[in-house]
Design a protein around this motif. Sequence first.
Motif, PDB file in Angstrom:
ATOM      1  N   ILE A   1     -24.878  11.531 -12.734  1.00  0.00           N
ATOM      2  CA  ILE A   1     -23.524  11.193 -13.201  1.00  0.00           C
ATOM      3  C   ILE A   1     -22.624  11.136 -11.974  1.00  0.00           C
ATOM      4  CG2 ILE A   1     -21.595  11.902 -14.646  1.00  0.00           C
ATOM      5  CD1 ILE A   1     -23.648  13.402 -16.380  1.00  0.00           C
ATOM      6  N   LYS A   2     -22.011   9.963 -11.769  1.00  0.00           N
ATOM      7  CA  LYS A   2     -21.159   9.775 -10.595  1.00  0.00           C
ATOM      8  C   LYS A   2     -19.717   9.548 -11.032  1.00  0.00           C
ATOM      9  CE  LYS A   2     -24.595   7.702  -7.578  1.00  0.00           C
ATOM     10  NZ  LYS A   2     -24.898   6.571  -6.711  1.00  0.00           N
ATOM     11  N   ASN A   3     -18.822   9.692 -10.093  1.00  0.00           N
ATOM     12  CA  ASN A   3     -17.395   9.411 -10.283  1.00  0.00           C
ATOM     13  C   ASN A   3     -16.771  10.198 -11.436  1.00  0.00           C
ATOM     14  OD1 ASN A   3     -17.496   7.529  -8.160  1.00  0.00           O
ATOM     15  ND2 ASN A   3     -18.215   5.952  -9.558  1.00  0.00           N
TER      16      ASN A   3
ATOM     17  N   LEU B   1     -16.114  18.244 -13.029  1.00  0.00           N
ATOM     18  CA  LEU B   1     -16.462  19.245 -14.034  1.00  0.00           C
ATOM     19  C   LEU B   1     -15.445  19.314 -15.167  1.00  0.00           C
ATOM     20  CD1 LEU B   1     -17.797  22.113 -11.730  1.00  0.00           C
ATOM     21  CD2 LEU B   1     -19.108  20.498 -13.128  1.00  0.00           C
ATOM     22  N   GLU B   2     -14.174  19.092 -14.863  1.00  0.00           N
ATOM     23  CA  GLU B   2     -13.143  19.129 -15.896  1.00  0.00           C
ATOM     24  C   GLU B   2     -13.362  18.019 -16.929  1.00  0.00           C
ATOM     25  OE1 GLU B   2     -12.372  19.452 -12.577  1.00  0.00           O
ATOM     26  OE2 GLU B   2     -11.968  21.608 -12.708  1.00  0.00           O
ATOM     27  N   GLN B   3     -13.685  16.825 -16.444  1.00  0.00           N
ATOM     28  CA  GLN B   3     -13.934  15.715 -17.359  1.00  0.00           C
ATOM     29  C   GLN B   3     -15.157  15.994 -18.235  1.00  0.00           C
ATOM     30  OE1 GLN B   3     -14.155  12.717 -14.289  1.00  0.00           O
ATOM     31  NE2 GLN B   3     -12.229  11.772 -14.991  1.00  0.00           N
ATOM     32  N   LEU B   4     -16.179  16.561 -17.625  1.00  0.00           N
ATOM     33  CA  LEU B   4     -17.362  16.909 -18.396  1.00  0.00           C
ATOM     34  C   LEU B   4     -17.033  17.962 -19.441  1.00  0.00           C
ATOM     35  CD1 LEU B   4     -19.981  16.955 -15.510  1.00  0.00           C
ATOM     36  CD2 LEU B   4     -19.881  15.310 -17.399  1.00  0.00           C
ATOM     37  N   GLU B   5     -16.280  18.961 -19.040  1.00  0.00           N
ATOM     38  CA  GLU B   5     -15.899  20.046 -19.949  1.00  0.00           C
ATOM     39  C   GLU B   5     -14.969  19.548 -21.057  1.00  0.00           C
ATOM     40  OE1 GLU B   5     -14.734  24.637 -19.263  1.00  0.00           O
ATOM     41  OE2 GLU B   5     -13.371  23.182 -18.326  1.00  0.00           O
TER      42      GLU B   5
END
Length: 71
Positions: free
Chosen positions: A3-5, A8-12
């Motif tokens: 997963i690029k670009n 961790l906040e976006q994933l969370e």
Amino acid sequence: MEIKNTNLEQLEDGLATFLADHLASITANIQMERLAQQSRLASAAEAEGSRADAVGAKAARITFTRTPATS
């Protein structure tokens, strides 16, 4: 999988869930396609087996006999 670009906040915040759902959907579609393909192959094999049996039965009825000689 890479997963690029992203961070961790976006994933969370939901990206991880979106990706998991998307991958699960892709996997389910692939499995359904495989089952459908297996079903088509089984049907084709059954039809070919029936056809081969019919050809064999027809061939078994053929005899090569000479015409009786007439005087």
